[in-house]
Write a protein that holds these residues in place. Structure first.
Motif, short mmCIF file in Angstrom:
data_model
loop_
_atom_site.label_atom_id
_atom_site.label_comp_id
_atom_site.label_asym_id
_atom_site.label_seq_id
_atom_site.Cartn_x
_atom_site.Cartn_y
_atom_site.Cartn_z
N VAL A 128 42.25 -31.61 -23.08
CA VAL A 128 41.33 -30.47 -23.04
C VAL A 128 40.05 -30.83 -22.30
CG1 VAL A 128 39.90 -28.96 -24.46
CG2 VAL A 128 42.28 -29.39 -25.11
N GLN A 129 39.51 -32.01 -22.59
CA GLN A 129 38.24 -32.39 -21.98
C GLN A 129 38.38 -32.69 -20.49
OE1 GLN A 129 37.54 -35.17 -25.43
NE2 GLN A 129 35.40 -34.67 -24.99
N LEU A 130 39.53 -33.14 -20.08
CA LEU A 130 39.74 -33.39 -18.65
C LEU A 130 40.00 -32.10 -17.88
CD1 LEU A 130 41.83 -36.70 -18.36
CD2 LEU A 130 39.51 -36.28 -17.57
N LEU A 131 40.80 -31.21 -18.46
CA LEU A 131 41.17 -29.99 -17.74
C LEU A 131 40.07 -28.93 -17.77
CD1 LEU A 131 44.93 -29.57 -18.80
CD2 LEU A 131 43.98 -30.59 -16.71
N ALA A 132 39.30 -28.90 -18.86
CA ALA A 132 38.26 -27.86 -18.98
C ALA A 132 36.99 -28.46 -19.57
CB ALA A 132 38.77 -26.71 -19.84
N PRO A 133 36.33 -29.38 -18.85
CA PRO A 133 35.13 -30.03 -19.40
C PRO A 133 33.99 -29.06 -19.65
CG PRO A 133 35.40 -30.57 -17.07
CD PRO A 133 36.65 -29.89 -17.49
N ALA A 134 33.79 -28.08 -18.75
CA ALA A 134 32.69 -27.13 -18.93
C ALA A 134 32.91 -26.27 -20.17
CB ALA A 134 32.53 -26.26 -17.69
N ARG A 135 34.14 -25.77 -20.32
CA ARG A 135 34.44 -24.92 -21.47
C ARG A 135 34.30 -25.71 -22.77
NH1 ARG A 135 40.02 -21.40 -22.29
NH2 ARG A 135 39.42 -20.44 -24.29
N PHE A 136 34.74 -26.95 -22.76
CA PHE A 136 34.63 -27.79 -23.96
C PHE A 136 33.16 -27.98 -24.34
CE2 PHE A 136 34.42 -31.75 -26.35
CZ PHE A 136 35.48 -31.62 -27.23
N ALA A 137 32.31 -28.24 -23.32
CA ALA A 137 30.88 -28.43 -23.59
C ALA A 137 30.25 -27.14 -24.14
CB ALA A 137 30.17 -28.87 -22.32
N ARG A 138 30.64 -25.98 -23.57
CA ARG A 138 30.10 -24.72 -24.07
C ARG A 138 30.52 -24.47 -25.51
NH1 ARG A 138 31.57 -22.83 -18.89
NH2 ARG A 138 33.43 -21.83 -19.78
N ASN A 139 31.78 -24.82 -25.84
CA ASN A 139 32.24 -24.61 -27.20
C ASN A 139 31.48 -25.48 -28.21
OD1 ASN A 139 34.15 -22.71 -26.49
ND2 ASN A 139 35.81 -24.20 -26.25
N LEU A 140 30.92 -26.57 -27.72
CA LEU A 140 30.09 -27.41 -28.59
C LEU A 140 28.66 -26.90 -28.66
CD1 LEU A 140 31.14 -31.11 -27.86
CD2 LEU A 140 31.51 -29.79 -29.96
N GLY A 141 28.36 -25.87 -27.87
CA GLY A 141 27.03 -25.30 -27.89
C GLY A 141 25.99 -26.10 -27.13
N VAL A 142 26.42 -27.00 -26.23
CA VAL A 142 25.46 -27.82 -25.49
C VAL A 142 25.29 -27.35 -24.05
CG1 VAL A 142 25.87 -29.84 -26.92
CG2 VAL A 142 27.25 -29.50 -24.86
N GLY A 143 26.01 -26.31 -23.67
CA GLY A 143 25.89 -25.81 -22.30
C GLY A 143 26.82 -26.54 -21.37
#
Length: 317
Positions: free
Chosen positions: A35-50
């Motif tokens: 998940v973090q490799l394929l969608a790093p931006a989405r993963f970061a947004r889901n953590l609320g860090v932008g």
């Protein structure tokens, strides 16, 4: 005369390949890594860090780390990979704590939830790493004594497993459960009992008896007794070899030795008692000898006396 030796071989626990917790954590690492490799931006947004570039880069690097750990846990499982997860968790928590400190308020609840989830995962990883980092000590004990009797006579006495507790001080009970299988119960240090099922792997009358514990034993073990004619027709040399996993490894060995339960000495004492029971009919103990551990109190003190004809026949039956 009793001659005994002890050899200690540390080895790693090899059961992790089939351990469901270890494999489960491996698949968790694999899923997170993908998940973090394929969608790093989405993963970061889901953590609320932008999804700033530095957040995407961090997510990508963490994904690579997770995939590396997953490969280790699923391919070559070892406690070191579990500790790698614990180290990664510590890094993730430090990043999340920093994110909470610098947070602008947007998506704060997601960051808090992510931090809580990471804490839970960290505790799980720490538990798995601690409980799976087991260094077993494979201990081999050897001892020899000479008994007045023929190899066939000594073999017949030893092969009656229910007789073993009469001279093995820490052995409480042995009962046959099948043609070549038996159940054993023994006293362990600090008032504990250990039990195991065993099977006879070799049984050559007058020559050799060998056995090994079955799966699920409290203390995995194996052993062999050889009955060798003594030089000059002086009876039978009894050669005993025991191999078992000492609970607690080297630390456990030191503790049991401190409390008077040194394994090599136990085997020497057992063979000394076997010689007495076989030749005299009972364990010979002086009035001033200490009882020692609970199991040793089972051996009453009596003056030595020779066997009469009926007792001799019973011993050799």
């Amino acid at each position: 005369m009793i001659n005994g030796t002890v050899t200690v071989h540390p080895r790693a626990d090899s059961s992790l390949r089939h351990d469901p917790v270890t494999r489960g954590l491996g698949w968790v690492s694999a899923a997170l890594g993908v998940v973090q490799l394929l969608a790093p931006a989405r993963f970061a947004r889901n953590l609320g860090v932008g999804d700033a570039p530095r957040h995407r880069l961090t997510s990508t690097l963490v994904g690579i780390r997770e995939l590396g750990v997953a490969g280790g846990l699923l391919g070559l499982p070892h406690p070191a990979w579990l500790w790698a997860r614990v180290g990664g968790d510590a890094m993730d928590l430090s990043l999340l704590v920093r994110a909470l400190h610098d947070h602008d308020g947007r998506g704060l609840s997601r960051t808090v939830a992510g931090t809580a989830a990471t804490v839970a995962i960290t505790l799980t990883d720490l538990y798995a790493a601690v409980t799976r980092t087991t260094r077993r000590t494979s201990m081999e004990l050897r001892s020899t004594t000479t008994v007045t009797g023929t190899p066939d006579e000594v073999y017949r006495f030893w092969s009656r497993l229910d007789r073993l507790p009469t001279f093995m001080a820490h052995l409480e009970d042995v009962r046959m459960t099948g043609e070549r299988r038996s159940h054993w119960r023994a006293a362990a240090p600090f008032g504990r009992d250990v039990e195991w099922d065993a099977e006879t792997t070799q049984d050559v009358p007058g020559e050799r008896i060998a056995w090994r514990s079955l799966d699920g034993a409290d203390v995995p073990n194996s052993g062999e007794v050889r009955f060798v004619p003594a030089p000059g027709g002086r009876g039978t040399e009894l050669h005993v070899t025991l191999t078992y996993d000492l609970p607690g490894g080297a630390v456990g060995k030191a503790v049991t030795k401190y409390f008077g339960e040194e394994p090599a000495q136990q085997l020497d004492d057992d063979l000394r008692r076997f010689k007495q029971v076989f030749e005299v009919g009972e364990v010979v103990r002086s009035d001033g000898a200490p009882h020692g551990k609970r199991a040793r109190k089972e051996f009453p003190q009596h003056p030595a006396r020779p066997l009469d004809d009926d007792e001799r026949k019973e011993v050799l039956a």
